[in-house]
Write a protein that holds these residues in place. Structure first.
Motif, PDB file in Angstrom:
ATOM      1  N   VAL A  48     -11.586 -37.127 -87.934  1.00 36.08           N
ATOM      2  CA  VAL A  48     -12.904 -37.426 -87.382  1.00 36.08           C
ATOM      3  C   VAL A  48     -12.719 -38.021 -85.995  1.00 36.08           C
ATOM      4  O   VAL A  48     -11.691 -38.636 -85.709  1.00 36.08           O
ATOM      5  N   GLY A  49     -13.713 -37.829 -85.161  1.00 36.18           N
ATOM      6  CA  GLY A  49     -13.716 -38.459 -83.854  1.00 36.18           C
ATOM      7  C   GLY A  49     -15.081 -39.070 -83.595  1.00 36.18           C
ATOM      8  O   GLY A  49     -16.047 -38.833 -84.335  1.00 36.18           O
ATOM      9  N   LEU A  50     -15.153 -39.848 -82.550  1.00 32.21           N
ATOM     10  CA  LEU A  50     -16.427 -40.358 -82.068  1.00 32.21           C
ATOM     11  C   LEU A  50     -16.484 -39.952 -80.605  1.00 32.21           C
ATOM     12  O   LEU A  50     -15.622 -40.357 -79.818  1.00 32.21           O
ATOM     13  N   ASN A  51     -17.464 -39.118 -80.245  1.00 35.33           N
ATOM     14  CA  ASN A  51     -17.522 -38.536 -78.909  1.00 35.33           C
ATOM     15  C   ASN A  51     -18.842 -38.849 -78.225  1.00 35.33           C
ATOM     16  O   ASN A  51     -19.866 -39.038 -78.880  1.00 35.33           O
ATOM     17  N   MET A  52     -18.791 -38.820 -76.886  1.00 34.80           N
ATOM     18  CA  MET A  52     -20.001 -38.909 -76.073  1.00 34.80           C
ATOM     19  C   MET A  52     -19.741 -38.102 -74.803  1.00 34.80           C
ATOM     20  O   MET A  52     -18.766 -38.363 -74.081  1.00 34.80           O
ATOM     21  N   LEU A  53     -20.591 -37.155 -74.540  1.00 38.31           N
ATOM     22  CA  LEU A  53     -20.493 -36.376 -73.315  1.00 38.31           C
ATOM     23  C   LEU A  53     -21.003 -37.233 -72.164  1.00 38.31           C
ATOM     24  O   LEU A  53     -22.122 -37.747 -72.231  1.00 38.31           O
ATOM     25  N   ILE A  54     -20.179 -37.416 -71.123  1.00 39.96           N
ATOM     26  CA  ILE A  54     -20.610 -38.273 -70.011  1.00 39.96           C
ATOM     27  C   ILE A  54     -20.880 -37.486 -68.734  1.00 39.96           C
ATOM     28  O   ILE A  54     -21.499 -38.019 -67.824  1.00 39.96           O
ATOM     29  N   GLN A  55     -20.425 -36.248 -68.660  1.00 43.31           N
ATOM     30  CA  GLN A  55     -20.863 -35.342 -67.593  1.00 43.31           C
ATOM     31  C   GLN A  55     -20.717 -33.919 -68.075  1.00 43.31           C
ATOM     32  O   GLN A  55     -19.696 -33.540 -68.618  1.00 43.31           O
ATOM     33  N   ASP A  56     -21.748 -33.169 -67.828  1.00 49.36           N
ATOM     34  CA  ASP A  56     -21.799 -31.796 -68.299  1.00 49.36           C
ATOM     35  C   ASP A  56     -22.252 -30.905 -67.154  1.00 49.36           C
ATOM     36  O   ASP A  56     -23.110 -31.273 -66.374  1.00 49.36           O
ATOM     37  N   GLY A  57     -21.675 -29.744 -67.076  1.00 48.78           N
ATOM     38  CA  GLY A  57     -22.123 -28.742 -66.120  1.00 48.78           C
ATOM     39  C   GLY A  57     -22.182 -27.405 -66.817  1.00 48.78           C
ATOM     40  O   GLY A  57     -21.323 -26.561 -66.622  1.00 48.78           O
ATOM     41  N   LYS A  58     -23.154 -27.265 -67.666  1.00 49.28           N
ATOM     42  CA  LYS A  58     -23.316 -26.045 -68.456  1.00 49.28           C
ATOM     43  C   LYS A  58     -22.106 -25.832 -69.364  1.00 49.28           C
ATOM     44  O   LYS A  58     -21.333 -24.897 -69.188  1.00 49.28           O
ATOM     45  N   SER A  59     -21.950 -26.702 -70.312  1.00 46.39           N
ATOM     46  CA  SER A  59     -20.889 -26.514 -71.303  1.00 46.39           C
ATOM     47  C   SER A  59     -21.525 -26.369 -72.677  1.00 46.39           C
ATOM     48  O   SER A  59     -22.677 -26.761 -72.885  1.00 46.39           O
ATOM     49  N   PRO A  81     -16.519 -29.919 -63.584  1.00 46.38           N
ATOM     50  CA  PRO A  81     -15.699 -30.630 -64.565  1.00 46.38           C
ATOM     51  C   PRO A  81     -16.563 -31.292 -65.644  1.00 46.38           C
ATOM     52  O   PRO A  81     -17.626 -31.834 -65.362  1.00 46.38           O
ATOM     53  N   ARG A  82     -16.097 -31.200 -66.867  1.00 49.24           N
ATOM     54  CA  ARG A  82     -16.777 -31.774 -68.029  1.00 49.24           C
ATOM     55  C   ARG A  82     -15.989 -33.009 -68.434  1.00 49.24           C
ATOM     56  O   ARG A  82     -14.767 -32.948 -68.607  1.00 49.24           O
ATOM     57  N   TYR A  83     -16.686 -34.138 -68.599  1.00 49.87           N
ATOM     58  CA  TYR A  83     -16.052 -35.393 -68.996  1.00 49.87           C
ATOM     59  C   TYR A  83     -16.613 -35.812 -70.350  1.00 49.87           C
ATOM     60  O   TYR A  83     -17.831 -35.922 -70.516  1.00 49.87           O
TER      61      TYR A  83
END
Length: 169
Positions: free
Chosen positions: A85-96, A138-140
């Motif tokens: 399991v992970g815990l994630n949060m998208l902090i920058q997206d450019g069409k991902s 770039p996706r962070y």
């Protein structure tokens, strides 16, 4: 029974903008290859400014990182080998697009997309086949990896932990 893919944590991150600023401020030598991503560890003093993460750290052992994925790239179908399991949060997206495979029919598969909401943490079931396609910039992604005796933590166990917390407030 349908597999559980992800679940939004019912609390907003207080550090998402700081995480992105931190990631963008780093010189190239602060990034290293980690499971085919570019990755950097997040300092504890930044994590300690988020009440939810402080509360979770009192219950579970983890380290936190930011994963960077270049544009025009794909992290192909996989399940994680070293974490359940992970815990994630998208902090920058450019069409991902982050997709889970919910039914495999050989050359075709049925998918469900995780559409990240801003400033939101998600419990992420790494044991269901998933992939990421990144298009424009770039996706962070902020991500926790559980350590030591918590390395085997499951999706359901993490959900139960979070449900039983006051989310640091």
């Amino acid at each position: 029974m349908e597999q559980k893919l992800y679940s939004m944590v019912p609390v907003w991150s207080s550090i998402s903008e700081d995480l992105l600023a931190y990631a963008k401020s780093l010189s190239p030598d602060y990034w290293s290859s980690y499971y085919n991503f570019e990755a950097t560890q997040v300092p504890a003093q930044l994590l300690n400014r988020d009440g939810f993460l402080v509360a979770l750290a009192q219950k579970r052992k983890f380290h936190a990182g930011i994963l960077r994925m270049q544009p025009q790239s794909c992290y192909n179908w996989h399940t994680d080998t070293d974490r359940k399991v992970g815990l994630n949060m998208l902090i920058q997206d450019g069409k991902s697009h982050c997709l889970f495979m919910v039914e495999d029919n050989g050359l075709r598969c049925r998918v469900e997309e995780l559409k990240y909401e801003p400033d939101s943490y998600y419990v992420f079931n790494t044991q269901v086949p998933h992939m990421v396609l990144n298009i424009e910039q770039p996706r962070y992604l902020f991500s926790l990896e559980f350590l030591e005796e918590d390395r085997g933590l499951t999706f359901d166990e993490l959900l139960a932990d979070i449900k039983g917390m006051n989310h640091g407030y």
